[in-house]
Design a protein around this motif. Structure first.
Motif, PDB file in Angstrom:
ATOM      1  N   LEU A   9      36.917  65.633  56.525  1.00 34.80           N
ATOM      2  CA  LEU A   9      36.818  65.545  55.133  1.00 34.80           C
ATOM      3  C   LEU A   9      37.650  66.745  54.183  1.00 34.80           C
ATOM      4  CD1 LEU A   9      35.267  65.106  52.427  1.00 34.80           C
ATOM      5  CD2 LEU A   9      33.696  66.971  53.021  1.00 34.80           C
ATOM      6  N   ALA A  10      38.409  66.180  53.399  1.00 35.10           N
ATOM      7  CA  ALA A  10      39.119  67.074  52.651  1.00 35.10           C
ATOM      8  C   ALA A  10      39.117  66.707  51.019  1.00 35.10           C
ATOM      9  CB  ALA A  10      40.836  67.096  52.959  1.00 35.10           C
ATOM     10  N   THR A  11      38.513  67.732  50.016  1.00 35.10           N
ATOM     11  CA  THR A  11      38.499  67.380  48.988  1.00 35.10           C
ATOM     12  C   THR A  11      39.622  67.563  48.200  1.00 35.10           C
ATOM     13  OG1 THR A  11      37.461  69.397  48.375  1.00 35.10           O
ATOM     14  CG2 THR A  11      35.852  67.662  48.757  1.00 35.10           C
ATOM     15  N   HIS A  12      40.557  68.797  48.655  1.00 39.15           N
ATOM     16  CA  HIS A  12      41.871  68.957  48.006  1.00 39.15           C
ATOM     17  C   HIS A  12      42.875  69.449  48.807  1.00 39.15           C
ATOM     18  CE1 HIS A  12      40.864  73.103  48.673  1.00 39.15           C
ATOM     19  NE2 HIS A  12      39.821  73.010  47.936  1.00 39.15           N
ATOM     20  N   TYR A  15      42.484  71.526  52.364  1.00 35.05           N
ATOM     21  CA  TYR A  15      41.729  71.233  53.298  1.00 35.05           C
ATOM     22  C   TYR A  15      42.403  70.061  53.859  1.00 35.05           C
ATOM     23  CZ  TYR A  15      38.116  74.264  52.551  1.00 35.05           C
ATOM     24  OH  TYR A  15      37.083  75.323  52.798  1.00 35.05           O
ATOM     25  N   VAL A  82      30.346  69.302  47.394  1.00 37.16           N
ATOM     26  CA  VAL A  82      31.215  69.129  48.455  1.00 37.16           C
ATOM     27  C   VAL A  82      30.099  68.462  49.614  1.00 37.16           C
ATOM     28  CG1 VAL A  82      32.501  70.270  50.364  1.00 37.16           C
ATOM     29  CG2 VAL A  82      32.774  70.541  47.875  1.00 37.16           C
ATOM     30  N   LYS A  86      30.165  65.464  51.982  1.00 33.79           N
ATOM     31  CA  LYS A  86      30.355  65.567  53.517  1.00 33.79           C
ATOM     32  C   LYS A  86      29.239  64.471  54.232  1.00 33.79           C
ATOM     33  CE  LYS A  86      30.408  68.934  57.303  1.00 33.79           C
ATOM     34  NZ  LYS A  86      30.737  70.466  57.646  1.00 33.79           N
ATOM     35  N   ASP A 102      35.225  69.615  61.133  1.00 38.54           N
ATOM     36  CA  ASP A 102      35.591  70.202  59.759  1.00 38.54           C
ATOM     37  C   ASP A 102      37.074  70.287  59.714  1.00 38.54           C
ATOM     38  OD1 ASP A 102      33.160  70.933  58.724  1.00 38.54           O
ATOM     39  OD2 ASP A 102      33.703  73.252  58.928  1.00 38.54           O
ATOM     40  N   ALA A 103      37.774  70.036  58.547  1.00 44.18           N
ATOM     41  CA  ALA A 103      39.051  70.079  58.405  1.00 44.18           C
ATOM     42  C   ALA A 103      39.647  71.488  58.870  1.00 44.18           C
ATOM     43  CB  ALA A 103      39.626  69.877  56.920  1.00 44.18           C
ATOM     44  N   ASP A 104      39.062  72.479  59.289  1.00 42.56           N
ATOM     45  CA  ASP A 104      39.683  73.840  59.619  1.00 42.56           C
ATOM     46  C   ASP A 104      39.473  73.954  60.932  1.00 42.56           C
ATOM     47  OD1 ASP A 104      36.612  74.010  59.342  1.00 42.56           O
ATOM     48  OD2 ASP A 104      36.814  76.054  58.576  1.00 42.56           O
ATOM     49  N   HIS A 212      37.517  76.868  65.495  1.00 39.43           N
ATOM     50  CA  HIS A 212      36.868  76.602  64.458  1.00 39.43           C
ATOM     51  C   HIS A 212      37.367  77.818  63.555  1.00 39.43           C
ATOM     52  CE1 HIS A 212      33.413  75.559  61.383  1.00 39.43           C
ATOM     53  NE2 HIS A 212      34.624  75.418  60.852  1.00 39.43           N
ATOM     54  N   LEU A 214      36.448  79.235  61.054  1.00 38.82           N
ATOM     55  CA  LEU A 214      35.448  79.345  59.778  1.00 38.82           C
ATOM     56  C   LEU A 214      35.602  80.509  59.101  1.00 38.82           C
ATOM     57  CD1 LEU A 214      31.888  79.192  61.562  1.00 38.82           C
ATOM     58  CD2 LEU A 214      32.576  81.282  60.475  1.00 38.82           C
ATOM     59  N   GLY A 215      35.099  80.524  57.874  1.00 38.45           N
ATOM     60  CA  GLY A 215      35.232  81.665  56.861  1.00 38.45           C
ATOM     61  C   GLY A 215      36.095  81.531  55.707  1.00 38.45           C
ATOM     62  N   LYS A 218      41.201  80.552  55.495  1.00 41.06           N
ATOM     63  CA  LYS A 218      41.739  79.346  56.417  1.00 41.06           C
ATOM     64  C   LYS A 218      43.133  79.624  56.781  1.00 41.06           C
ATOM     65  CE  LYS A 218      37.787  77.561  55.556  1.00 41.06           C
ATOM     66  NZ  LYS A 218      36.772  77.847  56.480  1.00 41.06           N
TER      67      LYS A 218
HETATM   68  N1  UDP Z   1      35.351  71.085  52.407  1.00 41.42           N
HETATM   69  C1  UDP Z   1      36.432  70.439  51.567  1.00 41.42           C
HETATM   70  N2  UDP Z   1      36.438  71.053  50.243  1.00 41.42           N
HETATM   71  C2  UDP Z   1      36.024  72.116  50.008  1.00 41.42           C
HETATM   72  C3  UDP Z   1      35.345  72.724  50.735  1.00 41.42           C
HETATM   73  C4  UDP Z   1      34.893  72.432  52.106  1.00 41.42           C
HETATM   74  O1  UDP Z   1      36.951  69.353  51.532  1.00 41.42           O
HETATM   75  O2  UDP Z   1      36.436  72.772  48.994  1.00 41.42           O
HETATM   76  C5  UDP Z   1      35.291  70.413  53.571  1.00 41.42           C
HETATM   77  C6  UDP Z   1      36.191  70.595  54.717  1.00 41.42           C
HETATM   78  O3  UDP Z   1      36.264  69.684  55.715  1.00 41.42           O
HETATM   79  C7  UDP Z   1      35.629  71.866  55.295  1.00 41.42           C
HETATM   80  C8  UDP Z   1      34.286  71.604  55.320  1.00 41.42           C
HETATM   81  O4  UDP Z   1      33.878  70.871  54.192  1.00 41.42           O
HETATM   82  O5  UDP Z   1      36.221  72.147  56.669  1.00 41.42           O
HETATM   83  C9  UDP Z   1      33.443  72.883  55.460  1.00 41.42           C
HETATM   84  O6  UDP Z   1      33.724  74.000  54.780  1.00 41.42           O
HETATM   85  P1  UDP Z   1      34.456  75.213  55.292  1.00 41.42           P
HETATM   86  O7  UDP Z   1      35.181  74.715  56.546  1.00 41.42           O
HETATM   87  O8  UDP Z   1      35.401  75.724  54.530  1.00 41.42           O
HETATM   88  O9  UDP Z   1      33.238  75.966  55.788  1.00 41.42           O
HETATM   89  P2  UDP Z   1      32.875  77.147  56.844  1.00 41.42           P
HETATM   90  O10 UDP Z   1      33.398  76.395  58.118  1.00 41.42           O
HETATM   91  O11 UDP Z   1      34.122  78.302  56.586  1.00 41.42           O
HETATM   92  O12 UDP Z   1      31.669  77.499  56.829  1.00 41.42           O
END
Ligand code: UDP
Ligand code: MN
Length: 338
Positions: A9-12, A15, A82, A86, A102-104, A212, A214-215, A218
C-alpha cells in the motif's frame, strides 16, 4: 499460484517509492506470485506508471471518499484514514490468499513459502511480542472479513491509532491460539531489534529474509550518492540500519530511478527527490541490478557532537554499529585501565 499475491500500500509518492523497491526486490528473488499495489489518489502519474511496470495490478483506493453507510461511519474517524485504506486489502477477492507487506519492507530472499501459512500469520512485534507486527502478514481476502474489520474499527477504534492496533484487536487470539501463525522474526526483521538485542542480531541477522524499516525515518528520507555509496541523513536521524539501508538504496538507484527518469522524460523532477540529481550525473546501467545482501557496509554520514551522542546513548539509541561499537568501547576502557 495465479490466485495468490503479495500486496502493498502507498498513499503518496514517498511510500510509492518504497513500494517500487519492495516490488523489485520480490521480482529479483523470482516470486511466482502476483504483485498488487494499492495506492491513494494522490500518488503522482509518474509513480503510478512506474508501479504499473513493476506490479501486475495497481489499484487506486480511496475509502474515505464514498457516500454509503459504512463509509460515512468511517468518516467519523478521519484519524484512521490510512488504516482503513490498509484494510482494503481484504477486498481483493480475486485472490484466495495474500501476503501483505508494508511499503517500507525489503525482501532479501525468496519468501514464497509464506503462502503455506494461514490467516492471520505474522511475526511478533519487537516492542510488545504478544502483539504481532502488521508490516508483514498472511491473510485471506473476504468481503465478510472486510466488513467485520471495518465494523470493529469503527466501534473500537485502534489502541495505537494505526492498523496494527485494529488488527491485533480483531485477531486477538494470535498470541496464544496457534503457534504456526507466528512467523519467524526473520520474515519481519525490524531495525529496532538490532539495538535492543545486538548479540541476537549478530547471531541470526544473517538469516534475515525481510527487513522492515519501521519508525519515523524511512529509507527515502535519506539522500544517497550512488558513486561513493554514501547515505546522508540529518544528524538527529542517525541511520538505524546502515547495511540494509545500503541494500535499499542500491536497488532503488540502480533499478527504480532509471524507470522514474524514463517516465519523466525532459520534465524537471519534483522537489524532495534530491537523489535524482545524483543519478542524473551518474547514470547507472539498469541491467546491473545487484542482489540485495547484508554483507557490504554502508558509510552513513551522521556527524554528532559528543553532547548529542551522550544524549542518544542515554535515550538507549547508541550507535552500536559505529562510534559506540563494542570495539570502540573496549579500546576506550583499555586506555582508562592503562
Ligand atoms: N502507509 C501509507 N501512507 C502513509 C502511512 C502509511 O501508504 O501515510 C502505508 C505504507 O504501506 C506503510 C504502512 O502503511 O508501510 C504502515 O505505515 P508505516 O510503515 O509508516 O508504519 P511503521 O511500520 O513505521 O509502524
Ligand atoms: Mn512499516
Amino acid at each position: 499460484m495465479a490466485d495468490q499475491a503479495f500486496v502493498t500500500l502507498a498513499t503518496h509518492d514517498g511510500y510509492a517509492r518504497g513500494a517500487m523497491v519492495l516490488g523489485k526486490s520480490l521480482r529479483n528473488h523470482h516470486t511466482s506470485r502476483k504483485l498488487v499495489a494499492l495506492i491513494g489518489p494522490q500518488v503522482s502519474d509518474t509513480c503510478q506508471s512506474v508501479l504499473k511496470r513493476i506490479f501486475d495490478e495497481v489499484k487506486v483506493v480511496d475509502v474515505l471518499d464514498s457516500g454509503d453507510a459504512t463509509h460515512l461511519d468511517m468518516m467519523k474517524r478521519p484519524d484512521l484514514g490510512v488504516t482503513f485504506t490498509k484494510l482494503h486489502c481484504w477486498t481483493l477477492t480475486q485472490f484466495s490468499k495474500c501476503v501483505f507487506m508494508d511499503a517500507d519492507t525489503l525482501v532479501l530472499s525468496n519468501v514464497d513459502e509464506l503462502f503455506e501459512r494461514e490467516e492471520l500469520s505474522a511475526a511478533p512485534d519487537p516492542g510488545w511480542p504478544d502483539c504481532f507486527n502488521s508490516g508483514v502478514f498472511v491473510f485471506r481476502p473476504s468481503l465478510e472479513t472486510h466488513g467485520k474489520l471495518l465494523q470493529h474499527c469503527t466501534e473500537h477504534g485502534s489502541f495505537d491509532g494505526g492498523d496494527q492496533g485494529v488488527l491485533n484487536g480483531f485477531f486477538s487470539d494470535w498470541a496464544t491460539a496457534d503457534i504456526s501463525k507466528h512467523l519467524p522474526f526473520i520474515y519481519n526483521l525490524s531495525s529496532i531489534a538490532i539495538y535492543t538485542y545486538l548479540p541476537a542480531f549478530k547471531q541470526f541477522g544473517g538469516n534475515a529474509k525481510v527487513v522492515h524499516f519501521l519508525g519515523k525515518t524511512k529509507p527515502w528520507s535519506y539522500t544517497f550518492d550512488p558513486k561513493s555509496k554514501r547515505i546522508t541523513g540529518e544528524a538527529h536521524e542517525a541511520a538505524s540500519q546502515p547495511t540494509f539501508l545500503l541494500d535499499w538504496w542500491t536497488l532503488y538507484s540502480s533499478a527504480v530511478v532509471p524507470m522514474l527518469q524514463e517516465q519523466h522524460g525532459d520534465q524537471p523532477f519534483q522537489s524532495g527527490c534530491v537523489e535524482f540529481q545524483y543519478c542524473d550525473t551518474v547514470p547507472i546501467e539498469s541491467e546491473e541490478i545487484p542482489e540485495a545482501s547484508c554483507s557490504s557496509p554502508a558509510q552513513v554520514e551522521t556527524p554528532l557532537s559528543s553532547e548529542q551522542r551522550k544524549q542518544k546513548w542515554e535515550q538507549g539509541q547508541a550507535d552500536y554499529m559505529g562510534t559506540d561499537s563494542f570495539d570502540n568501547i573496549k579500546s576506550k576502557l583499555d586506555t582508562f585501565l592503562k
